[in-house]
Each structure stands twice: as structure tokens, then as C-alpha cells.
Scaffold this active site. Structure first.
Site, short mmCIF file in Angstrom:
data_model
loop_
_atom_site.label_atom_id
_atom_site.label_comp_id
_atom_site.label_asym_id
_atom_site.label_seq_id
_atom_site.Cartn_x
_atom_site.Cartn_y
_atom_site.Cartn_z
N GLU A 21 -6.51 -8.95 3.48
CA GLU A 21 -5.76 -8.25 4.57
C GLU A 21 -5.77 -9.15 5.78
O GLU A 21 -7.01 -9.51 6.46
CB GLU A 21 -6.02 -7.01 5.01
CG GLU A 21 -5.94 -5.84 3.73
CD GLU A 21 -6.13 -4.49 4.23
OE1 GLU A 21 -5.91 -4.22 5.52
OE2 GLU A 21 -6.71 -3.82 3.45
N ASN A 65 -6.90 1.71 2.55
CA ASN A 65 -7.56 3.00 2.86
C ASN A 65 -6.93 4.08 1.67
O ASN A 65 -8.05 4.75 1.45
CB ASN A 65 -7.25 3.60 4.30
CG ASN A 65 -7.95 2.43 5.27
OD1 ASN A 65 -8.69 1.78 4.86
ND2 ASN A 65 -7.57 2.82 6.68
N GLU A 108 0.96 -1.24 -0.04
CA GLU A 108 -0.08 0.00 0.09
C GLU A 108 0.67 1.29 0.16
O GLU A 108 1.99 1.47 0.45
CB GLU A 108 -0.78 -0.06 1.42
CG GLU A 108 -1.60 1.26 1.63
CD GLU A 108 -2.93 1.26 2.39
OE1 GLU A 108 -3.06 0.01 3.10
OE2 GLU A 108 -3.57 2.03 2.22
N ASN A 157 -12.05 -0.84 -1.25
CA ASN A 157 -11.66 -1.22 -0.07
C ASN A 157 -12.37 -1.00 1.12
O ASN A 157 -12.80 0.37 1.44
CB ASN A 157 -9.89 -0.79 0.03
CG ASN A 157 -9.34 -1.01 1.44
OD1 ASN A 157 -9.09 -2.30 1.49
ND2 ASN A 157 -9.32 -0.09 2.37
N GLU A 158 -12.85 -1.96 1.91
CA GLU A 158 -13.33 -1.58 3.38
C GLU A 158 -14.39 -0.40 3.37
O GLU A 158 -14.32 0.47 4.28
CB GLU A 158 -12.34 -1.17 4.48
CG GLU A 158 -11.39 -2.39 4.72
CD GLU A 158 -10.47 -2.29 5.88
OE1 GLU A 158 -10.37 -1.19 6.44
OE2 GLU A 158 -9.90 -3.34 6.20
N TYR A 183 -7.12 -8.72 11.69
CA TYR A 183 -5.79 -8.27 12.36
C TYR A 183 -6.21 -8.70 13.88
O TYR A 183 -6.98 -8.45 14.22
CB TYR A 183 -5.52 -6.73 12.13
CG TYR A 183 -5.13 -6.21 10.94
CD1 TYR A 183 -4.07 -6.49 10.32
CD2 TYR A 183 -6.24 -5.54 10.14
CE1 TYR A 183 -3.65 -5.96 9.02
CE2 TYR A 183 -6.01 -5.26 8.78
CZ TYR A 183 -4.61 -5.29 8.21
OH TYR A 183 -4.23 -4.76 6.97
N GLN A 219 1.41 -6.09 5.57
CA GLN A 219 1.89 -5.60 4.37
C GLN A 219 3.20 -6.03 4.21
O GLN A 219 3.41 -7.14 4.85
CB GLN A 219 1.85 -3.80 4.27
CG GLN A 219 0.28 -3.22 4.55
CD GLN A 219 0.51 -2.02 4.32
OE1 GLN A 219 1.39 -1.17 3.80
NE2 GLN A 219 -0.84 -1.49 4.50
O1 AHR Z 1 -3.20 -2.51 6.26
C1 AHR Z 1 -3.38 -1.33 6.77
C2 AHR Z 1 -4.82 -0.65 6.72
O2 AHR Z 1 -5.62 -1.68 7.30
C3 AHR Z 1 -5.38 -0.77 5.30
O3 AHR Z 1 -5.08 0.37 4.59
C4 AHR Z 1 -6.86 -0.87 5.46
O4 AHR Z 1 -7.56 -1.53 4.48
C5 AHR Z 1 -6.98 -1.82 6.77
O5 AHR Z 1 -8.06 -1.07 7.74
#
Ligand code: AHR
Length: 492
Positions: A290, A72, A27, A170-171, A242, A347
Site C-alpha cells: 500500500e 481493512n 479493496e 492486513n495491518e 501514505y 487503490q
Molecule cells: O487503502 C485504504 C486503507 O489504508 C486500507 O484499507 C488499509 O489497509 C490502510 O490503512
């Protein structure tokens, strides 16, 4: 000592190992691109300004697919700023940073070719829509003879980039997302963008945005609404997750894969329920694009404030416990190979990443690099149903969970079987047994007497995989899994 057993048979196949599960994510955020993959002037920079040391580590990591350019970031991105000779400097609202646009899609695709990885491209459906998605598709994939494909050729890339996997935004369920939408607004936009992209190129694989995480109040409902509106237009739906220890609860953290299993099972159930309602034979795949360990609480305590170019953002340093969790999350992804068609660890470099760099300085492997690299190298052929008999212990977050988790792959072409197995217990070793006709060809453990040990620029090999003693007697494999360990055994 605790004991556990694994039973597998090459006859009980879940699905082929999908190489796209070993994906990563670049990213335009923090130092992932600038001073991460790209640093002209660095002693290791190649003719395109890419760091050769990072490229070599990316290949060693075994990355097959890379999602780009966000995240994001993509929800405010204008792709055309990153092509051709004029590169406007812009604000990046997502990360409160300044984007120089020095690297854009042509440079990134060249980097991905050097890394031997496929590009997964995300379009901006935050501030943009169908027209701009078609434009970037024309630029990337149209052979020539049109304005934007000829522009790509004039910019030095005669052949189309041939990007096959496309993320439709994305999201967009997240209120933090630029251009955040309701499920209905997004589902309609995703359906129409997908329809238009397919008019341009029918063979694309299109991924609708699922929920940002399973704790979102709209988790489940979002997926159902979006798929009701876009089921026949898209191929896959995304999952993001996450993990970090919450309030120091390491036992629950070590069981994060229980949650990942639950996320996958829930999204599969939701997608199949929509498919049944629509009387469709089609099955939607999951793109877990992700996932990682991310100490989000540290980031929330100190979000970015200045408008800086490539600031240091979320450069988490990972320890042995984090690496065991990462290895276990890969076990969960492999276990679900019947539905998880692609996955991207978020990432790749510096930003919650397995590879770290210093500007002008070295690149090194974090602890989390090792389970990823070994799983990508060793997993082959087909994923097997893996029956585990394990002791259980109680965690605050997930209740009673198995101490041992595992998955096995078997390659009929070579006859090799590989077992990936974790011991989530913090103090007890586990004696593991498994009947096998094979001989042990490789056996690795990622463990340390100090589970908080890390790799740093000064001591980059403090934590590395070590040989795991394994014994075979009368066709039964015996190994002792150390506490807080991720392990891999290749049986030839
Ligand atoms: O990977 C970091 C961020 O986490 C990304 O930009 C977003 O898609 C997610 O919330």
C-alpha cells in the site's frame, strides 16, 4: 538556473526491474469495486458487468498485479459470502458500509484476467485464522476432487485460480483493525497460517504484515518480533505508506520519497538483523503493498457514518504536485529493486486512485495516472545504480534533501536506457546533464505552470505528459527540468 548531473553505467546493476512493482489494489471500499470496476447496466459494461472503459484504462496504466479484497475490509470478511448463487448482504465494519457481495473472488479473478494482471490475495487474520485461510486456498488453488475445489468448479470456474502471492492479513498492528493483535499474537498466527498454507502448496509466496506506517509507535519492533516468530515460514514482509502535505508544507511533501527510502532501508535492516540472529541464509523481501498520496486529514475530519452501499469514500482529486510525488515514489521503489519484490499503489479506481469514474458516466485519468503508466511502460531490463549530483534545499520534515532525484534502467536486450527524474524545487528549473552514448527516442515531462491543476470529468486532459526538449552534444545530454516536474527520457 540550478544545475544537476546524473552518472550511470550499464555495468553497475542493482537488480532486475521487477514487474510486480507496478501493482495496484482493489479493496471492497467506497466505489472501488461497485461503480468502479463493476457496474452492470453501464453503457460500457461487458457480459460480466465489468466496465470496459475501466479495463482499458487499467491496461493502459500498465498494472501487473492487483491486491484484493482489502485492506481493512479483509479483517472482517467472509470469503464464502462472495461465491456461488447466495450472496448475503453484510455490514462492513471497517468502512461503516453495507457489502452486497455481488462481486467475490471468482468475479474478481475473471476481471484480473481481462486486465492482464496477477492476483495478490489477502486472507482474513483479524476475525479468522488458519482454518479459513486453508479453506479459501482450497477454493482458489486446489485442482478438484475436494469439497471446496468442487464448489468452485460448480460455481463455474473449472480451473484453479493459481494465486501465488498471499498476504497473511492486513495491518494487524493498527488499533483500528478489526481483530488487532500484538506483534507476538500476530507473529504466531502468521507463522502457523504460513506453515499450513505451505503444507497445502509449498510454492506459495507468503507475505507477513509489517507496520501500518513508519509513524506507528511499534515500527521496527513489530517487524523484528513478527519475523523472529515467522522468519522461516514467510517470504516477504509488507510496508505501507501514505503521504500528504502536512500543514501546507509542500517542500516536505515533494520530498516524500526520502521517507519511503528510509522506510525501506529500516525494514531491510530489521529483517537482516533478525536473519543474522537466527543464523539464516534466507533474505526477506519487501512487499510495499500500500503506497500513495492520500489526503488522510480530510478523511479523518469526515469519517463515514451511514450504512451505505458503495458510498463515496476518499475520492481524492490529484493535482500536478501529487503526480510528481507519485512519480518520485516509483523512483524510490525501483531504486530498491534488490529488496522490494512487489508494490501496490492503493487503490485502483475512485478510492485515492489514478482512475476515476462516475456511475453511468465517464472514466478518466487523474494526474497521478501518467507517471505510473509511463514508468510501467518504459522501465525495462535492469535497474542501474544512479549517481546524482544535485543542489540541496532544506525541508521542515526531512532536513536537507536533494532537489533532484532519479533512477535509471537499462535493457541489455535492446540497449535502451531510461531515466526517470524529478525536480522537487517549487520555483527553480534545473539544468540536468548526463553522459550517454544513446540518442533521445522519447522525452516526457509532467509539469504545469499551475502545480495545482487537476483532471476532472469535465476536463479530463487538462494535465497530460508533454514533450520535454532534450539536446545531445558531444555525447552529453542536456535537459531543463521545470520546477515541480516528473520526467522520463528513453535513450535508444
Ligand atoms: O487503502 C485504504 C486503507 O489504508 C486500507 O484499507 C488499509 O489497509 C490502510 O490503512
Amino acid at each position: 538556473m540550478l544545475s544537476a548531473a546524473i552518472a550511470i553505467s550499464p555495468d553497475f546493476v542493482v537488480a532486475p526491474v521487477r514487474r510486480r512493482v507496478f501493482g495496484s489494489f482493489v479493496e471492497h471500499m467506497g466505489r472501488c469495486v461497485y461503480t468502479g470496476i463493476h457496474e452492470p447496466g453501464h453503457p460500457a459494461a461487458d457480459e460480466d458487468g465489468f466496465r470496459r472503459d475501466v479495463l482499458a484504462l487499467t491496461r493502459e496504466l500498465g498494472v501487473t498485479l492487483v491486491r484484493y479484497p482489502g485492506g481493512n475490509f479483509v479483517s472482517g470478511y467472509r470469503w464464502e459470502d462472495g461465491v456461488g448463487p447466495d450472496r448475503p448482504v453484510r455490514r462492513d465494519l471497517a468502512w461503516h458500509s453495507v457489502e452486497t457481495n455481488e462481486v467475490g473472488i471468482d468475479e474478481f479473478a475473471r476481471w484480473a484476467r481481462k486486465a492482464g494482471a496477477e492476483v495478490m490475495y489477502a486472507v482474513n487474520l483479524g476475525t479468522r485464522g488458519v482454518a479459513e485461510a486453508l479453506d479459501v486456498h482450497e477454493y482458489l488453488n486446489h485442482a478438484g476432487g475436494t469439497h471446496l475445489s468442487d464448489l468452485r468448479r460448480a460455481n463455474g470456474t473449472p480451473d484453479p485460480h493459481g494465486v501465488r502471492l498471499w498476504c497473511l492479513g492486513n495491518e494487524l498492528d493498527g488499533p483500528w483493525q478489526t481483530g488487532h493483535k500484538t506483534a507476538h499474537e500476530y507473529g504466531r498466527l502468521a507463522a502457523e497460517t504460513a506453515r499450513a498454507l505451505r503444507q497445502a502448496e509449498p510454492g506459495l509466496e507468503l507475505i507477513a504484515c509489517g507496520s501500518s506506517h513508519s509513524g506507528m509507535p511499534t515500527f521496527g519492533e513489530w517487524e523484528a518480533t513478527v519475523l523472529e516468530l515467522a522468519y522461516e515460514q514467510v517470504d516477504h514482509i509488507s510496508c505501507h505508506a501514505y503521504y500528504e502535505p502536512i500543514d501546507g508544507d509542500v517542500d516536505s511533501f515533494l520530498a516524500s520519497a526520502v521517507d519511503m527510502d528510509h522506510v525501506i532501508d529500516s525494514v531491510v535492516a530489521t529483517a537482516d538483523a533478525v536473519g543474522a540472529r537466527l543464523r539464516s541464509d534466507k533474505r526477506i523481501g519487501l512487499s510495499f503493498d500500500e503506497w500513495n498520496v492520500w489526503y488522510q486529514s480530510r478523511f479523518q475530519a469526515a469519517p463515514p457514518t451511514g450504512w451505505l452501499v458503495a458510498p463515496r469514500l476518499i475520492e481524492d482529486t490529484y493535482d500536478v504536485t501529487d503526480a510528481v510525488v507519485v512519480g518520485n515514489l516509483l523512483i524510490s521503489l525501483l531504486r530498491h529493486s534488490d529488496r522490494v519484490v512487489a508494490a501496490c499503489q492503493a487503490q485502483l479506481v475512485n478510492v485515492i486512485a489514478p482512475i476515476r469514474t462516475e456511475p453511468g458516466g465517464p472514466a478518466w485519468r487523474q494526474t497521478t495516472f501518467h507517471p505510473f503508466a509511463l514508468t510501467s511502460r518504459l522501465a525495462g531490463g535492469q535497474v542501474l545504480r544512479t549517481e546524482i549530483t544535485s543542489p540541496v534545499h532544506t525541508t521542515a520534515r526531512y532536513g536537507e534533501v536533494p532537489v533532484v532525484d532519479a533512477v535509471a534502467t537499462h535493457d541489455p536486450a535492446t540497449g535502451e536506457t531510461v531515466v526517470f527524474v524529478v525536480n522537487r524545487h517549487r520555483s527553480e528549473p534545473v539544468e540536468l546533464t548526463m553522459a550517454t552514448a544513446g540518442a533521445v527516442a522519447e522525452s516526457w515531462t509532467l509539469h504545469d505552470a499551475d502545480p495545482s491543476a487537476t483532471n476532472t470529468a469535465a476536463d479530463p486532459n487538462r494535465v497530460v505528459p508533454r514533450h520535454l526538449p532534450a539536446e545531445l552534444s558531444d555525447g552529453v545530454l542536456h535537459v531543463v527540468l521545470p520546477p515541480v516536474s516528473w520526467n522520463a527520457l528513453r535513450l535508444a
